[in-house]
Enzyme design. Structure first.
Site, mmCIF file in Angstrom:
data_model
loop_
_atom_site.group_PDB
_atom_site.id
_atom_site.type_symbol
_atom_site.label_atom_id
_atom_site.label_comp_id
_atom_site.label_asym_id
_atom_site.label_seq_id
_atom_site.Cartn_x
_atom_site.Cartn_y
_atom_site.Cartn_z
ATOM 1 N N ASN A 210 35.193 -6.115 82.542
ATOM 2 C CA ASN A 210 35.668 -5.358 83.701
ATOM 3 C C ASN A 210 35.287 -6.079 84.982
ATOM 4 O OD1 ASN A 210 32.945 -4.287 84.627
ATOM 5 N ND2 ASN A 210 33.012 -3.489 82.532
ATOM 6 N N LYS A 288 40.477 -18.985 67.884
ATOM 7 C CA LYS A 288 41.313 -18.462 68.948
ATOM 8 C C LYS A 288 42.619 -17.922 68.362
ATOM 9 C CE LYS A 288 43.762 -19.761 73.171
ATOM 10 N NZ LYS A 288 44.133 -20.866 74.084
ATOM 11 N N PRO A 305 27.657 1.411 71.430
ATOM 12 C CA PRO A 305 26.541 2.354 71.597
ATOM 13 C C PRO A 305 26.453 2.819 73.050
ATOM 14 C CG PRO A 305 25.727 0.104 71.377
ATOM 15 C CD PRO A 305 27.190 0.064 71.049
ATOM 16 N N ASP A 306 26.000 4.050 73.233
ATOM 17 C CA ASP A 306 25.856 4.645 74.562
ATOM 18 C C ASP A 306 24.431 4.389 75.046
ATOM 19 O OD1 ASP A 306 25.479 6.427 76.753
ATOM 20 O OD2 ASP A 306 27.179 7.613 76.048
ATOM 21 N N ILE A 307 24.263 3.425 75.908
ATOM 22 C CA ILE A 307 22.927 3.010 76.343
ATOM 23 C C ILE A 307 22.227 4.122 77.106
ATOM 24 C CG2 ILE A 307 21.647 1.357 77.763
ATOM 25 C CD1 ILE A 307 23.895 -0.671 77.122
ATOM 26 N N LYS A 338 29.271 14.214 82.781
ATOM 27 C CA LYS A 338 28.508 13.090 82.228
ATOM 28 C C LYS A 338 27.024 13.422 82.191
ATOM 29 C CE LYS A 338 28.128 8.061 82.573
ATOM 30 N NZ LYS A 338 28.644 6.829 83.249
ATOM 31 N N LYS A 342 25.149 13.230 78.608
ATOM 32 C CA LYS A 342 24.211 12.128 78.357
ATOM 33 C C LYS A 342 22.763 12.588 78.235
ATOM 34 C CE LYS A 342 27.605 9.136 78.974
ATOM 35 N NZ LYS A 342 28.187 8.335 77.895
#
Length: 397
Positions: A210, A288, A305-307, A338, A342
């Protein structure tokens, strides 16, 4: 009130005689002084003179059985509120800039977690040499403070910049540095900060990533360090300079970032600023991928994974866990959702649809907690970082 403590490293040079007057002035000002005398420094001043003025033992040998048994060089390096190097010779500056640990003085500078103040003293040609200028720049980037050098006649007969600052000026710099160090409310606390994007490989060439620049996370890491925190910065693939006093760990994928964060526990503070990829390719190609007649190849995605959630639910959970929510719409509503999902303490919500935020130098944020929403006006990312660090210090106090 306990005396503030100075660890004074006396380097080898004719200016070492000024260190005796500096010790006297420090003691008169109510500062405790513990001297380290280098082998070269002992050619100019004696251990007895330093010990008598400091009213403390003088240390000089890295491998002294007695000293290591009584104090130990690691404890010695952290036994004071400020480390002062006077005179700071070209050799000592070079060792510190390169991270060498070949004697007690250089090992102490590498092992200390306290602020360092240097008073350079050397021949004008040595001071102006490109190597010394590089070392000076590196040390300043590492957060080392400097006083002097002054300009004037030298013992070698030359004239120019390189004379060690006078003891009263060094004392003033010491007192100023101690004043700043005294306003370090996060001293002794450990913080983990994540920053930048992650990059999830599709094949050896292509990745899913991103536009995150890492600027906000790096600024927060630096601001926490300025307030005294011991900061581990886990950074995705960005080209930002490491803030002074921060330990940086470079990673690429979300799984690597989580592993680095968990290895940095325990900590009192976790600030998850990184824009972590939510998904990754289930299988990364060993070669490639090529264009084919059947069009683009399908890429099966799996969840990363959700850190933030993992740290918030960890048995070693930091006392304060803060997440970031980069949103393009419904900013506060998404941030509240969120926060609940979380299990963290705060969400710093920022609207990345605004111009100049993603990759830029400014940010507009709102701090969402269970107690409500605190909205901040548009600020530079550095100002956001300082304000957030101060809010963290208030919360933990």
């Amino acid at each position: 009130m306990a005396e503030e403590r100075i660890l004074l490293i006396v380097g080898g040079g004719i200016a070492a005689y000024k260190s005796l007057e500096l010790v006297r002035l420090c003691r008169k000002a109510g500062l405790a002084v513990r001297p380290i005398l280098t082998q070269a420094g002992a050619e100019f001043v004696t251990p007895l003179s330093l010990a008598a003025l400091a009213e403390d033992k003088v240390y000089s040998e890295l491998f002294s059985l007695t000293d290591e048994a009584e104090m130990g060089h690691i404890e010695l390096s952290r036994s004071a509120d400020l480390v002062v190097v006077a005179p700071a010779t070209a050799d000592l500056m070079a060792k510190a800039a390169a991270g060498l640990a070949s004697d007690l003085a250089s090992t102490t500078l590498l092992a200390t977690d306290k602020p360092v103040l240097m008073a350079p003293a050397m021949n004008v040609r040595m001071w102006e040499h490109p190597a010394t200028r590089r070392n000076l720049a590196q040390l300043k980037a590492d957060g080392v403070l400097f006083v002097g050098p002054d300009e004037g006649p030298m013992a070698c007969g030359e004239y120019g910049e390189g004379r060690m600052a006078e003891p009263p000026a060094i004392l003033a710099a010491i007192q100023a540095a101690l004043s700043v160090a005294g306003a370090r409310p996060l001293a002794g606390k450990r913080a983990i900060v994540t920053a930048g994007p992650t990059a999830e490989p599709i094949d050896p060439v292509r990745v899913i990533t991103n536009r995150s620049s890492g600027k906000q996370g790096f600024a927060i890491a630096g601001a926490l360090a300025e307030l005294g925190a011991q900061v581990t910065l886990v950074a995705g693939p960005v080209a930002q300079p490491t803030p002074p006093g921060v330990t940086r760990l470079d990673v690429e994928t979300a799984r690597e970032m989580l592993e680095a964060c968990e290895a940095a526990l325990p900590a009192e503070i976790a600030v998850c600023v990184a824009a972590v990829a939510d998904w990754r390719p289930q299988t990364a190609g060993a070669r490639k991928l090529k264009k084919g007649a059947d069009g683009p190849p399908p890429i099966a995605l799996v969840e990363n994974p959700d850190i933030l959630a993992t740290l918030a639910k960890s048995p070693k959970r930091p006392r304060l866990v803060i997440g970031f929510a980069a949103e393009t719409h419904d900013l506060e509503e998404n941030a509240r959702a969120k926060l609940a999902k979380k299990g963290c303490d705060w969400i710093v919500a920022n609207d990345v649809s605004l111009p100049g935020v993603m990759g830029g130098d400014d940010n507009t944020v709102a701090i969402v907690s269970r107690g409500g929403v605190e909205r901040w006006d548009r600020l530079s990312k550095g100002a956001v970082a300082r304000k957030l660090a101060e809010r963290i210090a208030e919360e933990l106090s």
